[in-house]
Design a protein around this motif. Sequence first.
Motif, PDB file in Angstrom:
ATOM      1  N   GLN A  71     -11.815   1.503  -9.180  1.00  0.00           N
ATOM      2  CA  GLN A  71     -10.594   2.242  -9.533  1.00  0.00           C
ATOM      3  C   GLN A  71      -9.495   2.115  -8.743  1.00  0.00           C
ATOM      4  O   GLN A  71      -8.384   2.520  -9.022  1.00  0.00           O
ATOM      5  CB  GLN A  71     -11.055   3.614 -10.356  1.00  0.00           C
ATOM      6  N   GLY A  72      -9.709   1.926  -7.507  1.00  0.00           N
ATOM      7  CA  GLY A  72      -8.653   1.746  -6.267  1.00  0.00           C
ATOM      8  C   GLY A  72      -8.511   2.888  -5.459  1.00  0.00           C
ATOM      9  O   GLY A  72      -9.226   3.859  -5.460  1.00  0.00           O
ATOM     10  N   LEU A  73      -7.743   2.609  -4.361  1.00  0.00           N
ATOM     11  CA  LEU A  73      -7.303   3.554  -3.408  1.00  0.00           C
ATOM     12  C   LEU A  73      -5.996   3.799  -3.368  1.00  0.00           C
ATOM     13  O   LEU A  73      -5.055   2.909  -3.534  1.00  0.00           O
ATOM     14  CB  LEU A  73      -7.708   2.717  -1.902  1.00  0.00           C
ATOM     15  N   THR A  74      -5.554   5.177  -3.185  1.00  0.00           N
ATOM     16  CA  THR A  74      -4.311   5.422  -3.216  1.00  0.00           C
ATOM     17  C   THR A  74      -4.006   6.219  -1.962  1.00  0.00           C
ATOM     18  O   THR A  74      -4.880   7.334  -1.587  1.00  0.00           O
ATOM     19  CB  THR A  74      -3.912   6.450  -4.501  1.00  0.00           C
ATOM     20  N   ILE A  75      -2.745   6.059  -1.356  1.00  0.00           N
ATOM     21  CA  ILE A  75      -2.294   6.723  -0.092  1.00  0.00           C
ATOM     22  C   ILE A  75      -1.421   7.766  -0.492  1.00  0.00           C
ATOM     23  O   ILE A  75      -0.410   7.220  -1.021  1.00  0.00           O
ATOM     24  CB  ILE A  75      -2.059   5.648   0.916  1.00  0.00           C
ATOM     25  N   THR A  76      -1.439   8.846  -0.172  1.00  0.00           N
ATOM     26  CA  THR A  76      -0.256   9.744  -0.649  1.00  0.00           C
ATOM     27  C   THR A  76       0.295  10.554   0.753  1.00  0.00           C
ATOM     28  O   THR A  76      -0.466  10.885   1.726  1.00  0.00           O
ATOM     29  CB  THR A  76      -0.919  10.921  -1.547  1.00  0.00           C
ATOM     30  N   ASN A  77       1.482  11.195   0.268  1.00  0.00           N
ATOM     31  CA  ASN A  77       2.071  12.164   1.075  1.00  0.00           C
ATOM     32  C   ASN A  77       2.263  11.543   2.713  1.00  0.00           C
ATOM     33  O   ASN A  77       2.108  12.256   3.777  1.00  0.00           O
ATOM     34  CB  ASN A  77       1.264  13.566   1.284  1.00  0.00           C
ATOM     35  N   VAL A  78       2.672  10.393   2.787  1.00  0.00           N
ATOM     36  CA  VAL A  78       2.831   9.654   3.818  1.00  0.00           C
ATOM     37  C   VAL A  78       4.116  10.088   4.746  1.00  0.00           C
ATOM     38  O   VAL A  78       5.257  10.028   4.144  1.00  0.00           O
ATOM     39  CB  VAL A  78       2.624   8.197   3.912  1.00  0.00           C
ATOM     40  N   ASN A  79       4.096  10.616   5.908  1.00  0.00           N
ATOM     41  CA  ASN A  79       5.251  11.166   6.575  1.00  0.00           C
ATOM     42  C   ASN A  79       6.314   9.727   6.889  1.00  0.00           C
ATOM     43  O   ASN A  79       5.561   8.927   7.152  1.00  0.00           O
ATOM     44  CB  ASN A  79       5.135  12.138   7.833  1.00  0.00           C
ATOM     45  N   PRO A  80       7.467  10.039   7.267  1.00  0.00           N
ATOM     46  CA  PRO A  80       8.228   8.961   7.678  1.00  0.00           C
ATOM     47  C   PRO A  80       7.971   8.138   9.023  1.00  0.00           C
ATOM     48  O   PRO A  80       7.732   6.787   9.039  1.00  0.00           O
ATOM     49  CB  PRO A  80       9.809   9.468   8.027  1.00  0.00           C
ATOM     50  N   ASN A  81       7.231   8.678   9.846  1.00  0.00           N
ATOM     51  CA  ASN A  81       6.707   7.950  11.114  1.00  0.00           C
ATOM     52  C   ASN A  81       5.541   7.185  10.850  1.00  0.00           C
ATOM     53  O   ASN A  81       5.561   5.947  11.415  1.00  0.00           O
ATOM     54  CB  ASN A  81       6.466   9.119  12.257  1.00  0.00           C
ATOM     55  N   VAL A  82       4.532   7.678   9.949  1.00  0.00           N
ATOM     56  CA  VAL A  82       3.601   6.752   9.879  1.00  0.00           C
ATOM     57  C   VAL A  82       4.042   5.714   8.689  1.00  0.00           C
ATOM     58  O   VAL A  82       3.368   4.672   8.998  1.00  0.00           O
ATOM     59  CB  VAL A  82       2.494   7.712   9.073  1.00  0.00           C
ATOM     60  N   MET A  83       4.758   5.926   7.879  1.00  0.00           N
ATOM     61  CA  MET A  83       5.153   5.022   6.774  1.00  0.00           C
ATOM     62  C   MET A  83       5.850   3.901   7.655  1.00  0.00           C
ATOM     63  O   MET A  83       5.645   2.819   7.230  1.00  0.00           O
ATOM     64  CB  MET A  83       6.204   5.615   5.988  1.00  0.00           C
ATOM     65  N   ASP A  84       6.498   4.237   8.754  1.00  0.00           N
ATOM     66  CA  ASP A  84       7.180   2.909   9.551  1.00  0.00           C
ATOM     67  C   ASP A  84       5.854   2.113   9.881  1.00  0.00           C
ATOM     68  O   ASP A  84       6.248   0.976   9.930  1.00  0.00           O
ATOM     69  CB  ASP A  84       7.839   3.538  10.604  1.00  0.00           C
ATOM     70  N   ILE A  85       4.957   2.858  10.446  1.00  0.00           N
ATOM     71  CA  ILE A  85       3.719   1.974  10.787  1.00  0.00           C
ATOM     72  C   ILE A  85       3.396   1.163   9.641  1.00  0.00           C
ATOM     73  O   ILE A  85       3.145  -0.210   9.904  1.00  0.00           O
ATOM     74  CB  ILE A  85       2.372   2.605  11.444  1.00  0.00           C
ATOM     75  N   PHE A  86       3.227   1.540   8.431  1.00  0.00           N
ATOM     76  CA  PHE A  86       2.599   0.665   7.287  1.00  0.00           C
ATOM     77  C   PHE A  86       3.705  -0.294   6.997  1.00  0.00           C
ATOM     78  O   PHE A  86       3.324  -1.624   6.570  1.00  0.00           O
ATOM     79  CB  PHE A  86       2.347   1.544   6.124  1.00  0.00           C
ATOM     80  N   GLU A  87       5.005  -0.059   7.100  1.00  0.00           N
ATOM     81  CA  GLU A  87       5.929  -1.119   6.815  1.00  0.00           C
ATOM     82  C   GLU A  87       5.902  -2.310   7.612  1.00  0.00           C
ATOM     83  O   GLU A  87       5.945  -3.288   7.327  1.00  0.00           O
ATOM     84  CB  GLU A  87       7.208  -0.318   6.732  1.00  0.00           C
ATOM     85  N   VAL A  88       6.066  -1.757   9.020  1.00  0.00           N
ATOM     86  CA  VAL A  88       5.995  -2.868  10.178  1.00  0.00           C
ATOM     87  C   VAL A  88       4.795  -3.708  10.087  1.00  0.00           C
ATOM     88  O   VAL A  88       5.000  -5.029  10.533  1.00  0.00           O
ATOM     89  CB  VAL A  88       6.077  -2.189  11.547  1.00  0.00           C
ATOM     90  N   THR A  89       3.690  -3.127   9.783  1.00  0.00           N
ATOM     91  CA  THR A  89       2.422  -3.849   9.691  1.00  0.00           C
ATOM     92  C   THR A  89       2.211  -4.909   8.667  1.00  0.00           C
ATOM     93  O   THR A  89       1.305  -5.540   8.383  1.00  0.00           O
ATOM     94  CB  THR A  89       1.274  -3.235   9.957  1.00  0.00           C
ATOM     95  N   GLY A  90       2.951  -4.613   7.476  1.00  0.00           N
ATOM     96  CA  GLY A  90       2.936  -5.149   6.189  1.00  0.00           C
ATOM     97  C   GLY A  90       1.876  -4.510   5.311  1.00  0.00           C
ATOM     98  O   GLY A  90       1.713  -4.791   4.092  1.00  0.00           O
ATOM     99  N   PHE A  91       1.262  -3.262   5.745  1.00  0.00           N
ATOM    100  CA  PHE A  91       0.413  -2.647   4.800  1.00  0.00           C
ATOM    101  C   PHE A  91       1.010  -1.965   3.693  1.00  0.00           C
ATOM    102  O   PHE A  91       0.344  -1.615   2.866  1.00  0.00           O
ATOM    103  CB  PHE A  91      -0.451  -1.580   5.709  1.00  0.00           C
ATOM    104  N   LYS A  92       2.081  -1.740   3.718  1.00  0.00           N
ATOM    105  CA  LYS A  92       2.981  -1.106   2.690  1.00  0.00           C
ATOM    106  C   LYS A  92       2.909  -2.094   1.376  1.00  0.00           C
ATOM    107  O   LYS A  92       2.918  -1.635   0.241  1.00  0.00           O
ATOM    108  CB  LYS A  92       4.497  -0.709   2.779  1.00  0.00           C
ATOM    109  N   ASP A  93       2.879  -3.347   1.554  1.00  0.00           N
ATOM    110  CA  ASP A  93       2.589  -4.381   0.432  1.00  0.00           C
ATOM    111  C   ASP A  93       1.341  -4.431   0.210  1.00  0.00           C
ATOM    112  O   ASP A  93       1.095  -5.029  -0.999  1.00  0.00           O
ATOM    113  CB  ASP A  93       3.227  -5.626   0.901  1.00  0.00           C
ATOM    114  N   ILE A  94       0.417  -4.216   0.767  1.00  0.00           N
ATOM    115  CA  ILE A  94      -1.071  -4.349   0.460  1.00  0.00           C
ATOM    116  C   ILE A  94      -1.628  -3.083  -0.312  1.00  0.00           C
ATOM    117  O   ILE A  94      -2.147  -3.266  -1.357  1.00  0.00           O
ATOM    118  CB  ILE A  94      -2.038  -4.533   1.793  1.00  0.00           C
ATOM    119  N   LEU A  95      -1.419  -2.069   0.301  1.00  0.00           N
ATOM    120  CA  LEU A  95      -1.915  -0.652  -0.237  1.00  0.00           C
ATOM    121  C   LEU A  95      -1.053   0.029  -1.290  1.00  0.00           C
ATOM    122  O   LEU A  95      -0.047  -0.302  -1.418  1.00  0.00           O
ATOM    123  CB  LEU A  95      -2.212   0.299   0.963  1.00  0.00           C
TER     124      LEU A  95
END
Length: 98
Positions: A71-95
């Motif tokens: 049924q999937g994986l959901t990432i919640t409550n990500v702070n802006p600093n960590v979200m920057d890492i997800f965005e720069v690495t492209g993980f924001k588009d995968i997860l």
Amino acid sequence: MIITKNVKDTELTLCIEGRLDTTTAPELEKELAQSADSADSLVINCEKLDYISSAGLRVLLAAHKQFSKKQGLTITNVNPNVMDIFEVTGFKDILNFK
């Protein structure tokens, strides 16, 4: 890193506190290996996650692949600093973020 586990029906929630890096990523891998079989969905609460390295991203990608068959994986409550890492690495588009 501190991992707090909560299971409700077939949903596994892991709250991660601290740093998810080369040193601590094996702890999360171990927890997922022990708990994932009994869960249909996984929520990773990153509210108290301060930092994530490539080793941590690798663990999340493996969990994403494993739970995409369920049924999937959901990432919640990500702070802006960590979200920057997800965005720069492209993980924001995968997860899946909520």
